[in-house]
Design an enzyme around this catalytic site. Structure first.
Site, PDB file in Angstrom:
ATOM      1  N   ASP A  48       0.814  -1.210   0.000  1.00 12.73           N
ATOM      2  CA  ASP A  48       0.000   0.000   0.000  1.00 12.73           C
ATOM      3  C   ASP A  48       0.850   1.264   0.000  1.00 12.73           C
ATOM      4  OD1 ASP A  48      -2.453  -1.150  -0.140  1.00 12.73           O
ATOM      5  OD2 ASP A  48      -2.927  -0.988   1.997  1.00 12.73           O
ATOM      6  N   LYS A  84      -3.880   3.109  -2.351  1.00 14.76           N
ATOM      7  CA  LYS A  84      -5.039   3.967  -2.556  1.00 14.76           C
ATOM      8  C   LYS A  84      -4.801   5.270  -1.811  1.00 14.76           C
ATOM      9  CE  LYS A  84      -8.783   0.645  -3.121  1.00 14.76           C
ATOM     10  NZ  LYS A  84      -9.289   1.348  -4.294  1.00 14.76           N
ATOM     11  N   MET A  90      -8.574   9.397   8.352  1.00 17.86           N
ATOM     12  CA  MET A  90      -8.889   9.926   7.020  1.00 17.86           C
ATOM     13  C   MET A  90      -9.995  10.978   7.081  1.00 17.86           C
ATOM     14  SD  MET A  90      -8.833   6.172   5.175  1.00 17.86           S
ATOM     15  CE  MET A  90      -9.871   5.469   6.478  1.00 17.86           C
TER      16      MET A  90
END
Length: 266
Positions: free
Chosen positions: A32, A54, A169
């Site tokens: 990742d 991502k 996030m």
């Protein structure tokens, strides 16, 4: 076989021994965006690496395609390591990948990692729990599957029931989240910490309040990855910012909760 491993919040030294063994055994590592390159350097010279990160607002591989790629590699007889930042099962979509693999008849193994909501706050000098502050903590994601502010959360229940809230996030939608919490009864002046690049050399920690958190993040150019902590435990950073103290910065307060003597209780 596919081994799903959490790489921790960033600092390579926080990687588990099982995770290190997986890196050294893997034929292919699918990693990742938040995996530190120093961790990848531990792999065998003949192993392959594939990026499958991502990042919000940037072109990224679809989750369906990542899962299919893991299945494809495993069916080729590869020892596959799916290396994810933090913990694979904490807002890391590891459950989706594990389910897809099992449904395809692929054997899996899972090794947890230190999630940023725990390790990142520890590096910032903020205990996730403290008996004079909280007996519960809530972890929330700052966006839903569409990328919008989470709409399926009972903000009133969270505001009333969780003394400490940790947001993943969440910087993009921090203003909406703070507004919802204040509207549900949280104090506008409640302490908030925003931890960017947690555990890494470039870590930044901003201390603010709930009503000012979004403006502070914008003014200071806060980006991803960041963790947001809401609660009185943020005040403890004034005394136990061990990273700052290691750099020669003295504690700002020895009694940040205003309860001198409580720490001496049996």
């Amino acid at each position: 076989m596919v081994w799903l491993v959490g790489a921790g919040p960033g600092e390579p030294g926080l990687m588990t021994l099982q995770g290190l063994a997986a890196i050294r055994a893997a034929d292919t590592i699918v990693y990742d965006a938040l995996v530190d390159e120093r961790i990848l350097a531990w792999r065998r010279p003949e192993s392959r690496i594939e990026f499958a990160g991502k990042r919000g607002g940037k072109p990224s591989p679809k989750q369906r395609d990542i899962s299919f790629r893991l299945i494809e590699l495993a069916r080729l007889g590869q020892r596959v390591l799916r290396l994810k930042g933090g913990d694979p099962f904490v807002f890391g979509r590891g459950g989706e990948e594990a389910l897809a693999l099992v449904q395809a008849g692929i054997a899996i193994r899972v090794t947890p990692g230190i999630t940023a909501g725990i390790g990142g706050l520890a590096y910032a000098g903020i205990p996730l729990t403290h008996r004079d502050v909280n007996q519960a903590v809530t972890f929330l994601t700052g966006h839903d599957q569409s990328g919008s502010a989470p709409g399926g959360i009972d903000w009133g229940a969270i505001a009333r029931g969780s003394p400490v809230i940790v947001l993943y996030m969440a910087v993009k939608h921090l203003a909406q989240i703070a507004e919802a919490l204040v509207a549900s009864g949280r104090a506008p002046d409640e302490p908030v910490a925003i931890v960017m690049n947690a555990t890494l050399p470039g870590m930044r920690v901003l201390e603010t309040t709930l009503e000012n958190a979004a403006a502070t993040a914008e003014a200071e150019g806060v980006g991803s990855p960041s963790i947001v902590c809401i609660g009185r435990n943020v005040l403890l950073r004034q005394a136990i910012d061990w990273v700052g103290q290691g750099a020669g910065i003295p504690p700002r307060s020895l009694d940040p909760l205003g309860e001198r003597g409580a720490a001496d209780r049996p």
